[in-house]
Scaffold this motif. Structure first.
Motif, mmCIF file in Angstrom:
data_model
loop_
_atom_site.group_PDB
_atom_site.id
_atom_site.type_symbol
_atom_site.label_atom_id
_atom_site.label_comp_id
_atom_site.label_asym_id
_atom_site.label_seq_id
_atom_site.Cartn_x
_atom_site.Cartn_y
_atom_site.Cartn_z
ATOM 1 N N ASP A 21 10.376 8.368 9.557
ATOM 2 C CA ASP A 21 9.611 8.242 8.321
ATOM 3 C C ASP A 21 9.367 9.650 7.787
ATOM 4 N N VAL A 22 10.161 10.030 6.803
ATOM 5 C CA VAL A 22 10.087 11.376 6.239
ATOM 6 C C VAL A 22 8.832 11.491 5.382
ATOM 7 N N ALA A 23 8.078 12.557 5.589
ATOM 8 C CA ALA A 23 6.922 12.834 4.732
ATOM 9 C C ALA A 23 7.427 13.290 3.369
ATOM 10 N N SER A 24 6.599 13.197 2.382
ATOM 11 C CA SER A 24 6.974 13.597 1.027
ATOM 12 C C SER A 24 7.476 15.043 1.003
ATOM 13 N N PRO A 84 10.822 9.289 0.681
ATOM 14 C CA PRO A 84 11.687 8.164 1.017
ATOM 15 C C PRO A 84 11.035 7.215 2.018
ATOM 16 N N ALA A 85 11.479 5.971 1.991
ATOM 17 C CA ALA A 85 10.982 4.968 2.935
ATOM 18 C C ALA A 85 11.474 5.283 4.345
ATOM 19 N N ALA A 86 10.773 4.769 5.332
ATOM 20 C CA ALA A 86 11.210 4.903 6.724
ATOM 21 C C ALA A 86 12.560 4.206 6.879
ATOM 22 N N GLU A 87 13.439 4.806 7.667
ATOM 23 C CA GLU A 87 14.766 4.253 7.889
ATOM 24 C C GLU A 87 15.176 4.477 9.338
ATOM 25 N N THR A 88 16.211 3.757 9.756
ATOM 26 C CA THR A 88 16.767 3.950 11.084
ATOM 27 C C THR A 88 17.963 4.883 10.966
ATOM 28 N N TYR A 89 17.790 6.095 11.444
ATOM 29 C CA TYR A 89 18.822 7.119 11.396
ATOM 30 C C TYR A 89 19.710 7.029 12.634
ATOM 31 N N LEU A 90 20.953 7.469 12.501
ATOM 32 C CA LEU A 90 21.828 7.702 13.645
ATOM 33 C C LEU A 90 21.725 9.177 13.999
ATOM 34 N N VAL A 91 21.588 9.474 15.267
ATOM 35 C CA VAL A 91 21.511 10.857 15.733
ATOM 36 C C VAL A 91 22.608 11.068 16.775
#
Length: 105
Positions: A21-24, A84-91
């Protein structure tokens, strides 16, 4: 020694999914944000895949800033904040067995 071969091996690597969940991110700026990813070590190479487009928002760097800590630098190239909205990232993480200075020739 072979010409053009970089020495050193990969000890291990893997791909994980994690909710981020990226902060503004303020307008016209670059900001590094950190996220807990258990198992990462300093010295690991990391890259991330943000699943959705957020117009004007980009990822300009990824690194392991401390044990279990993924640091992602975001750039906002717009005149307004982006949250942005929280998302499921691939790392993708890669742990080198060793590193060498320069390229073998």
């Amino acid at each position: 020694m072979s010409s053009g071969i970089i020495t050193g091996n990969v000890a291990s690597m893997g791909v994980i999914t994690t909710s981020i969940d990226v902060a503004s991110v303020a307008a016209n700026t670059t900001a590094e944000q950190t996220f807990t990813i258990t198992g990462l070590r300093t010295g690991d190479l990391v890259t991330v895949c943000k699943p959705a487009l957020s117009a004007g928002l980009g990822i300009v760097n990824t690194r392991v800033s401390a044990a279990d800590t993924l640091a992602i630098s975001f750039v906002n190239a717009t005149a307004s904040p982006i949250n942005p909205a929280a998302e499921t990232y691939l790392v993708l993480w890669i742990r080198p067995d060793s590193t060498q200075a320069g390229v073998a020739t």
